[in-house]
Design an enzyme around this catalytic site. Structure first.
Site: not given
Ligand code: S3P
Length: 430
Positions: A23, A96, A124, A169, A317, A348
């Site tokens: 993803k 997100g 969020r 993050s 995740d 979660r």
């Molecule tokens: C993601 C980063 C993660 C992850 C999300 C996908 C990404 O979030 O939990 O499912 O594609 O950059 P965070 O960067 O906020 O931890």
């Protein structure tokens, strides 16, 4: 959109499968393919709702994206400055990654845009991206003093920044790096632990000057990005459900082919191996700058462990399904340093504590994690997904080893990341 599902205990899981594309990499392939000059071919793109939110967003900004017969995508990129003002609000759905990365990317455009999402996404936190972007002169407004979507973005010339992120993050890091593409000079992000580095790898693959160093990464603004062929590997976060399912279900052996095993994502493998999993990586290779392997996993006696520190962002995740593995392990598993789990698609920590407890699991929620006593037994019953795809799929995995049927409410959300999850589960059950 409730769609409840009933999952009964399994006698074993056997065979081979491939899970849909990653993803995170799929999102980034559309973003960078659109900002590159010329044609980008994306092979193995994940056709889930989250990625379609990103795809639709770029179509509304004038990018032609054709879907080929086999689901691959052909993106006709128009260069760094080739996007046009969207005629309407952009709906990021549940995603997100879409809203946070696009906030960075849109901050430096020559136009106005508005981003929103579903009722979960609109709860969020967004200041985590708005704050560093403000240091670059971005002009962005949101509800709750800039904490919540909808977000209104008035594109503005940006200046480079050096940002010390308090959280590991990838969404924050990537938002700043994407904004940095529009600034003159070098933009640097430091983070407490290394979060997933797909943006960095793909920016390099498309020709940007990007320099990772211990503790952070620097990107040079105004790059020329060139259209490329991108191979999206299977999503390790989707494979994780089948890894844990095979580990806890008696008489199981699964070969999961073509899984992305980037070290910034493969914390689940380290954690499960520490718990005693019989899990091997076969045929390691590299595709479009990302490490890939096949994963062989067999029923195993698991033991409880302590999980914290740098492995947490590398498995962020996977904690819902890790808590299922822990429920069937000998001894107690302690998860700490995982406060971020409270601001995912749902809280979660709270969701897994309540749903595992409903099946008789012995779980204690903590501020930054949870303690799960490996009772070795779960009962059947009724549980809720909380509208969160990974909670729904984790409860389906728990059901394979529960004493009786488990009915999971609101499972339509699995389409956000893993549309054929239920079909694949049927396929490998014996
Ligand atoms: C993601 C980063 C993660 C992850 C999300 C996908 C990404 O979030 O939990 O499912 O594609 O950059 P965070 O960067 O906020 O931890």
């Amino acid at each position: 959109m409730t769609q409840a599902k009933t999952v009964s205990p399994a006698n074993g899981l056997r065979g081979e499968l491939t899970v849909p594309g990653d993803k995170s990499i799929s999102h980034r392939s559309i973003m960078l393919g659109s900002l590159a000059k010329g044609k980008t071919l994306v092979r193995g793109f994940l056709h889930g709702e989250d990625n379609h939110a990103t795809l639709n967003a770029f179509r509304t900004m004038g990018i032609t994206i054709n879907e080929l017969a086999d689901g691959d995508l052909e993106i006709h990129g128009r260069g760094l400055h080739g996007l046009s003002e969207p005629a309407d609000v952009i709906d990021c759905g549940n995603s997100g990654t879409t809203i946070r990365l696009m906030t960075g990317l849109l901050a430096g455009q020559g136009f106005f845009s508005v981003l929103t999402g579903d009722k979960y996404l609109r709860k969020r936190p967004m200041k985590r991206v708005l704050a560093p972007l403000a240091t670059m002169d971005a002009r962005i407004w949101g509800r709750g003093g800039g904490e919540f979507a909808p977000l209104a973005i008035l594109g503005n010339p940006l200046r480079p920044t050096t940002y010390d992120s308090p959280i590991a993050s990838a969404q924050v890091k990537s938002a700043v790096l994407l904004a940095g593409l529009y600034a003159e000079g070098e933009t640097t992000v430091r983070e407490p632990h290394l979060s997933r580095d797909h943006s960095e790898r793909m920016l390099k693959y498309f020709g940007a000057e990007i320099c990772p160093f211990k503790g952070g990464v620097t990107v040079k603004g105004q790059p020329h990005l060139e259209g490329r062929e991108v191979f999206v590997p299977g999503d390790i976060s989707s494979a994780a459900f089948f890894m844990v399912a095979a580990l806890i279900t008696p008489d199981s052996e699964l070969l999961i082919r073509n899984v992305g095993v980037n070290p910034t994502r493969s914390g689940i493998i380290d954690i499960l191996q520490d718990m005693g999993a019989k899990l091997e990586l076969l045929n390691p290779r590299e595709l479009s700058g990302e490490p890939v392997a096949d994963i062989l996993v067999k029923t195993s006696e698991l033991k409880g462990i302590e999980i914290g520190g740098e492995v947490v962002p590398r498995a962020i995740d996977e904690f819902p399904v890790i808590s299922i593995a822990a429920a069937f392990a000998q001894g107690t598993t302690i998860v700490r340093d995982a406060r971020e789990l409270r601001v995912k698609e749902t809280d979660r920590i709270a969701a897994m504590t309540s749903e595992l407890s409903r099946l008789g699991g012995r779980v204690e929620a903590r501020e930054d994690g949870m303690a799960i006593a490996g009772a070795g037994h779960l009962s059947g019953g009724l549980v809720s997904s909380h509208g969160d795809h990974r909670i729904a799929m984790s409860m389906a995995v728990a059901a394979l080893r529960a004493g009786k049927e488990v009915r999971i409410s609101d499972t339509a959300c699995t389409a956000t990341s893993f549309p054929n999850f239920w079909d694949l589960l049927e396929k490998v059950r014996v």
